[in-house]
Scaffold this active site. Structure first.
Site, PDB file in Angstrom:
ATOM      1  N   LYS A  18       0.858  -1.188   0.000  1.00 29.61           N
ATOM      2  CA  LYS A  18       0.000   0.000   0.000  1.00 29.61           C
ATOM      3  C   LYS A  18       0.885   1.225   0.000  1.00 29.61           C
ATOM      4  O   LYS A  18       2.009   1.197   0.497  1.00 29.61           O
ATOM      5  CB  LYS A  18      -0.870   0.023   1.260  1.00 29.61           C
ATOM      6  CG  LYS A  18      -2.074   0.933   1.152  1.00 29.61           C
ATOM      7  CD  LYS A  18      -3.211   0.191   0.477  1.00 29.61           C
ATOM      8  CE  LYS A  18      -4.492   0.949   0.503  1.00 29.61           C
ATOM      9  NZ  LYS A  18      -5.627   0.039   0.262  1.00 29.61           N
TER      10      LYS A  18
HETATM   11  N1  GLU Z   1      -7.368   0.135  -2.955  1.00 31.34           N
HETATM   12  C1  GLU Z   1      -8.158  -1.037  -3.166  1.00 31.34           C
HETATM   13  C2  GLU Z   1      -8.185  -1.918  -1.926  1.00 31.34           C
HETATM   14  O1  GLU Z   1      -8.032  -1.421  -0.824  1.00 31.34           O
HETATM   15  C3  GLU Z   1      -7.742  -1.802  -4.422  1.00 31.34           C
HETATM   16  C4  GLU Z   1      -6.315  -2.223  -4.480  1.00 31.34           C
HETATM   17  C5  GLU Z   1      -5.905  -2.782  -5.832  1.00 31.34           C
HETATM   18  O2  GLU Z   1      -6.739  -2.851  -6.725  1.00 31.34           O
HETATM   19  O3  GLU Z   1      -4.737  -3.131  -5.961  1.00 31.34           O
HETATM   20  O4  GLU Z   1      -8.434  -3.086  -1.979  1.00 31.34           O
END
Ligand code: GLU
Length: 425
Positions: A115
């Site tokens: 992240k």
């Molecule tokens: N931000 C989204 C999540 O928290 C998607 C992450 C992604 O598609 O890699 O799952």
């Protein structure tokens, strides 16, 4: 305190990382011989903190803090979004990366967890400033991202345009167009049909299936949604289309209600046109306290972490909580909901529709072969329903919450891979 004592993470109770650690502690006794590896999950493999200087339009220079955390890469490249928010911290990004490890493994996607984030309120930047910020951040984390290393995606306050800038910056730096370096891109740049709606659609599928298993139908069910963005807004729209009655909504502008049901499509149009949700006609403005006490069958927190606190868990009047956001429920609130007989479909399952279609996008980019929207929604539906079934089955077998069950499935997969790979050197 569950912290393994990482010196760069503050020890705040209820910080997202502490919440994540407590959730890991709950799964440890159910991991059998793999428990000896559990410490792996209590650390991030790699965390990069970067300085992001940009030229402001007025000729001054401003500095921002950015992060990219790769929590675990045992099962594949890192995967997870990037958020732009004034409350972003290293602690939060680490927790969100940990939850991505669990989410990706729970859905059996071939990814680790990662992240990123920038501590910024993007509303205070002009579009050219936002572009410069995004490009400099991408260049800085370019050391550790890549189509087979770590693949960012949209999250809070980031969208397909920001993904386009990230893709272009990475491609310019490496000298070749790399569509697979980010997902959630515009369709014209190798994005996937259905990606934008996927998180909200997954929330809807998780709610519909769990309601059915609990013995009530989505048609006619009363729904309250916190958050009216890409997750909450789309989920609310799908609930309404399925015949449910959306009786309460909340976004940054405030809380609104309508006993007879909110016209969600009209509200979405109103907000898309620049209106504030609280000014939408056909709803009455209510207080924060009234919002959390609204009577519903399904409550969907789809905003930020730490929203369903102990006090709110006591006040909430619902049968089922479906977590559209990441980390909306504190562990203490989780226990209160459990004691009150309120079921919780955890974030790592409920909002996994987004990363699942991100996976489809990445696969389509690699094979340069694109699927129809019907095919994508069909596969998403199948994967979500199967993952949910496995979680319900594991919860019954171990007599634990759906959250701990999802962690059992996911952590077993991650730590089995970890054990097979062994320690290097
Ligand atoms: N931000 C989204 C999540 O928290 C998607 C992450 C992604 O598609 O890699 O799952």
């Amino acid at each position: 305190m569950a912290s393994p004592g990482l010196s760069y993470v503050p020890n705040h109770t209820n910080s997202p990382w502490q919440m994540y650690l407590l959730q890991v502690d709950r799964v440890a006794p159910h991991l059998g011989h793999l428990e000896r590896w559990v410490e792996t999950l209590k650390r991030c493999k790699r965390v990069l903190a970067v300085d992001i200087p940009i030229n402001r339009d007025d000729g001054t220079v401003a500095h921002f803090e950015g992060f990219r955390a790769q929590h675990n890469l045992s099962r594949g490249p890192g995967k997870g979004g990037v958020r732009f928010h004034p409350d972003v911290t290293i602690d939060e990004v680490m927790a969100l990366a940990g939850w991505m490890t669990v989410k990706n493994a729970a859905l059996n996607l071939p990814y680790g967890g990662a992240k990123g984030g920038i501590r910024v309120d993007p509303k205070t930047l002009t579009r050219p400033e936002l572009e410069r910020l995004t490009r400099r951040y991408t260049s800085e984390i370019g050391l550790i991202i890549g189509p087979d290393k770590d693949i960012p995606a949209p999250d809070v306050n980031t969208n397909d345009q920001i993904m386009a800038w990230m893709m272009d910056t990475y491609s310019m730096n490496t000298g070749a167009t790399a569509t697979g370096v980010v997902t959630g891109k515009p369709i014209a740049l190798g994005g996937s049909l259905g990606r934008k709606e996927a998180t909200g659609r997954g929330v809807y599928i998780a709610a519909r299936e769990t309601a059915r298993a609990m013995g009530f139908d989505i048609t006619g069910a009363r729904i309250v949604v916190q958050g009216f963005g890409n997750v909450g807004g789309i989920a609310a729209k799908l609930f309404k289309a399925a015949g449910a009655v959306v009786v309460g909504l909340q976004d940054a502008s405030g809380s609104v209600a309508n006993e007879g049901g909110i016209d969600v499509d009209a509200a979405l149009d109103f907000v898309a046109g620049g209106g504030a949700l609280v000014d939408f006609k056909g709803v009455s403005k209510i207080t924060e306290g009234e919002f959390w006490a609204l009577k519903s069958d399904i409550f969907v927190p789809a905003a930020l972490e730490n929203q369903l606190t102990e006090t709110r868990a006591r006040a909430i009047s619902t049968k089922l909580v479906v977590e559209g956001a990441n980390g909306p429920t504190t562990p203490a609130a989780d226990d209160i909901l459990h004691d009150r007989g309120i079921k919780v479909v955890p974030d790592v399952i409920a909002n996994a529709g987004g990363v699942t279609v991100s996976y489809f996008e990445w696969v389509q980019d690699f094979s340069s072969f694109f699927w129809s929207e019907a095919e994508i929604n069909d596969r998403l539906e199948r994967i979500m329903v199967e993952a949910l079934k496995a979680v319900v089955h594991t919860a019954e077998k171990h007599n634990v919450s759906l959250r701990t069950a999802a962690f059992i499935i996911a952590c077993t997969r991650v730590l089995a891979a970890r054990e097979l790979r062994g320690l290097y050197p």
